[in-house]
Design a protein around this motif. Structure first.
Motif, PDB file in Angstrom:
ATOM      1  N   PRO A   1       0.806  -1.230   0.000  1.00 42.65           N
ATOM      2  CA  PRO A   1       0.000   0.000   0.000  1.00 42.65           C
ATOM      3  C   PRO A   1       0.839   1.281   0.000  1.00 42.65           C
ATOM      4  CG  PRO A   1      -0.906  -1.570   1.557  1.00 42.65           C
ATOM      5  CD  PRO A   1       0.393  -2.144   1.068  1.00 42.65           C
ATOM      6  N   ASP A   2       2.032   1.241   0.578  1.00 39.19           N
ATOM      7  CA  ASP A   2       2.901   2.422   0.608  1.00 39.19           C
ATOM      8  C   ASP A   2       3.453   2.788  -0.771  1.00 39.19           C
ATOM      9  OD1 ASP A   2       2.495   2.475   3.330  1.00 39.19           O
ATOM     10  OD2 ASP A   2       4.355   1.403   3.781  1.00 39.19           O
ATOM     11  N   GLU A   3       3.442   1.853  -1.693  1.00 37.17           N
ATOM     12  CA  GLU A   3       3.999   2.081  -3.020  1.00 37.17           C
ATOM     13  C   GLU A   3       2.946   2.514  -4.045  1.00 37.17           C
ATOM     14  OE1 GLU A   3       7.586  -1.198  -2.694  1.00 37.17           O
ATOM     15  OE2 GLU A   3       5.594  -1.860  -3.353  1.00 37.17           O
ATOM     16  N   VAL A   4       1.715   2.678  -3.589  1.00 38.13           N
ATOM     17  CA  VAL A   4       0.604   3.034  -4.479  1.00 38.13           C
ATOM     18  C   VAL A   4      -0.009   4.350  -4.013  1.00 38.13           C
ATOM     19  CG1 VAL A   4      -1.626   2.293  -5.371  1.00 38.13           C
ATOM     20  CG2 VAL A   4       0.143   0.598  -4.920  1.00 38.13           C
ATOM     21  N   THR A   5      -0.321   5.220  -4.970  1.00 40.21           N
ATOM     22  CA  THR A   5      -0.940   6.511  -4.680  1.00 40.21           C
ATOM     23  C   THR A   5      -2.255   6.620  -5.446  1.00 40.21           C
ATOM     24  OG1 THR A   5       1.240   7.530  -4.467  1.00 40.21           O
ATOM     25  CG2 THR A   5      -0.626   9.010  -4.735  1.00 40.21           C
ATOM     26  N   ILE A   6      -3.308   7.044  -4.751  1.00 33.79           N
ATOM     27  CA  ILE A   6      -4.611   7.278  -5.376  1.00 33.79           C
ATOM     28  C   ILE A   6      -4.909   8.770  -5.257  1.00 33.79           C
ATOM     29  CG2 ILE A   6      -7.073   6.753  -5.320  1.00 33.79           C
ATOM     30  CD1 ILE A   6      -6.324   4.142  -3.849  1.00 33.79           C
ATOM     31  N   THR A   7      -5.211   9.408  -6.387  1.00 36.30           N
ATOM     32  CA  THR A   7      -5.537  10.835  -6.396  1.00 36.30           C
ATOM     33  C   THR A   7      -6.898  11.016  -7.058  1.00 36.30           C
ATOM     34  OG1 THR A   7      -3.187  11.347  -6.653  1.00 36.30           O
ATOM     35  CG2 THR A   7      -4.751  13.125  -7.066  1.00 36.30           C
ATOM     36  N   ALA A   8      -7.808  11.670  -6.352  1.00 32.52           N
ATOM     37  CA  ALA A   8      -9.139  11.954  -6.894  1.00 32.52           C
ATOM     38  C   ALA A   8      -9.252  13.448  -7.138  1.00 32.52           C
ATOM     39  CB  ALA A   8     -10.216  11.485  -5.928  1.00 32.52           C
ATOM     40  N   GLU A   9      -9.471  13.817  -8.380  1.00 37.94           N
ATOM     41  CA  GLU A   9      -9.735  15.197  -8.755  1.00 37.94           C
ATOM     42  C   GLU A   9     -11.129  15.214  -9.371  1.00 37.94           C
ATOM     43  OE1 GLU A   9      -6.488  17.211 -10.855  1.00 37.94           O
ATOM     44  OE2 GLU A   9      -5.333  15.385 -10.517  1.00 37.94           O
ATOM     45  N   GLN A  10     -11.576  16.372  -9.803  1.00 37.65           N
ATOM     46  CA  GLN A  10     -12.904  16.455 -10.381  1.00 37.65           C
ATOM     47  C   GLN A  10     -13.001  15.579 -11.623  1.00 37.65           C
ATOM     48  OE1 GLN A  10     -14.310  20.387 -11.085  1.00 37.65           O
ATOM     49  NE2 GLN A  10     -16.166  19.706 -12.081  1.00 37.65           N
ATOM     50  N   ASN A  11     -13.831  14.555 -11.574  1.00 39.70           N
ATOM     51  CA  ASN A  11     -14.127  13.628 -12.669  1.00 39.70           C
ATOM     52  C   ASN A  11     -12.939  12.785 -13.134  1.00 39.70           C
ATOM     53  OD1 ASN A  11     -16.711  14.653 -12.598  1.00 39.70           O
ATOM     54  ND2 ASN A  11     -16.421  15.979 -14.343  1.00 39.70           N
ATOM     55  N   VAL A  12     -11.850  12.754 -12.370  1.00 39.69           N
ATOM     56  CA  VAL A  12     -10.691  11.950 -12.752  1.00 39.69           C
ATOM     57  C   VAL A  12     -10.126  11.254 -11.510  1.00 39.69           C
ATOM     58  CG1 VAL A  12      -8.348  11.984 -13.700  1.00 39.69           C
ATOM     59  CG2 VAL A  12     -10.094  13.475 -14.664  1.00 39.69           C
ATOM     60  N   LEU A  13      -9.901   9.953 -11.633  1.00 42.91           N
ATOM     61  CA  LEU A  13      -9.262   9.162 -10.585  1.00 42.91           C
ATOM     62  C   LEU A  13      -7.940   8.656 -11.163  1.00 42.91           C
ATOM     63  CD1 LEU A  13      -9.379   7.644  -7.835  1.00 42.91           C
ATOM     64  CD2 LEU A  13     -10.463   5.779  -9.082  1.00 42.91           C
ATOM     65  N   THR A  14      -6.843   8.980 -10.495  1.00 43.17           N
ATOM     66  CA  THR A  14      -5.519   8.573 -10.970  1.00 43.17           C
ATOM     67  C   THR A  14      -4.904   7.613  -9.970  1.00 43.17           C
ATOM     68  OG1 THR A  14      -5.242  10.728 -12.011  1.00 43.17           O
ATOM     69  CG2 THR A  14      -3.269   9.397 -11.736  1.00 43.17           C
ATOM     70  N   LEU A  15      -4.412   6.509 -10.473  1.00 43.71           N
ATOM     71  CA  LEU A  15      -3.781   5.470  -9.667  1.00 43.71           C
ATOM     72  C   LEU A  15      -2.349   5.323 -10.164  1.00 43.71           C
ATOM     73  CD1 LEU A  15      -4.132   3.128  -7.638  1.00 43.71           C
ATOM     74  CD2 LEU A  15      -4.952   1.753  -9.531  1.00 43.71           C
ATOM     75  N   GLU A  16      -1.384   5.512  -9.249  1.00 47.31           N
ATOM     76  CA  GLU A  16       0.027   5.423  -9.615  1.00 47.31           C
ATOM     77  C   GLU A  16       0.751   4.494  -8.658  1.00 47.31           C
ATOM     78  OE1 GLU A  16       1.703   9.352 -11.331  1.00 47.31           O
ATOM     79  OE2 GLU A  16       0.358   9.920  -9.674  1.00 47.31           O
ATOM     80  N   GLY A  17       1.717   3.764  -9.187  1.00 49.35           N
ATOM     81  CA  GLY A  17       2.500   2.864  -8.360  1.00 49.35           C
ATOM     82  C   GLY A  17       3.952   2.852  -8.779  1.00 49.35           C
TER      83      GLY A  17
END
Length: 151
Positions: free
Chosen positions: A59-75
């Motif tokens: 879980p520490d190596e994954v980032t979830i970012t929620a902006e208006q109408n966009v969900l970004t998942l980075e690892g």
């Protein structure tokens, strides 16, 4: 045939610019990278869940970012120690996955268990945007008819 001409849609629609842009982006990105694999499930009337297979990530190596109408998942793997693999089938490459969300869809939470990241989404339409009954005036202020009574 790998390209689609969406120009006819532009000529016959008004106010659907964002939808047509999403369709063009989807067509353009279809042949791209499919890593990491994921499922999108409809759990209820307005409840959805994205499940992403992230074997080898924490879980520490994954980032979830929620902006208006966009969900970004980075690892990105942090442990790049000196390993001598005879065979490496579990990918540890960095990734970025973007999900376009409909209006009023909110991220409610995320959990990580057994190598699967689950992201809960809920569509919450504001009261002001929900349909409502409108009273019909019958000519004078004393004779208002409710739409339900007239039907």
């Amino acid at each position: 045939m790998t390209t689609f001409d969406l120009a006819p849609l532009w000529r016959s629609t008004i106010g659907f610019d964002r939808l047509i842009d999403l369709m063009e982006d989807t067509v353009r990105l279809t042949g791209g990278d499919n890593y990491p694999p994921y499922n999108i499930e409809k759990i209820g009337e307005d409840h959805y869940q994205i499940a992403v297979a992230l074997a080898g990530f924490t879980p520490d190596e994954v980032t979830i970012t929620a902006e208006q109408n966009v969900l970004t998942l980075e690892g990105r793997k942090t442990d790049r120690g000196a390993h001598q693999y005879l065979y490496q089938g579990i990918s540890s490459r960095p990734f970025r996955r973007v999900f376009n969300l409909a209006d009023y869809v909110q991220v409610k939470g995320a959990s990580f268990e057994n190598g699967t990241l689950k992201i809960d989404l809920v569509r919450e339409v504001p009261e002001a945007m929900k349909p409502r009954q409108i009273a019909i005036n019958a000519g004078s202020e004393d004779h208002q008819l409710d739409h339900k009574q007239a039907a």
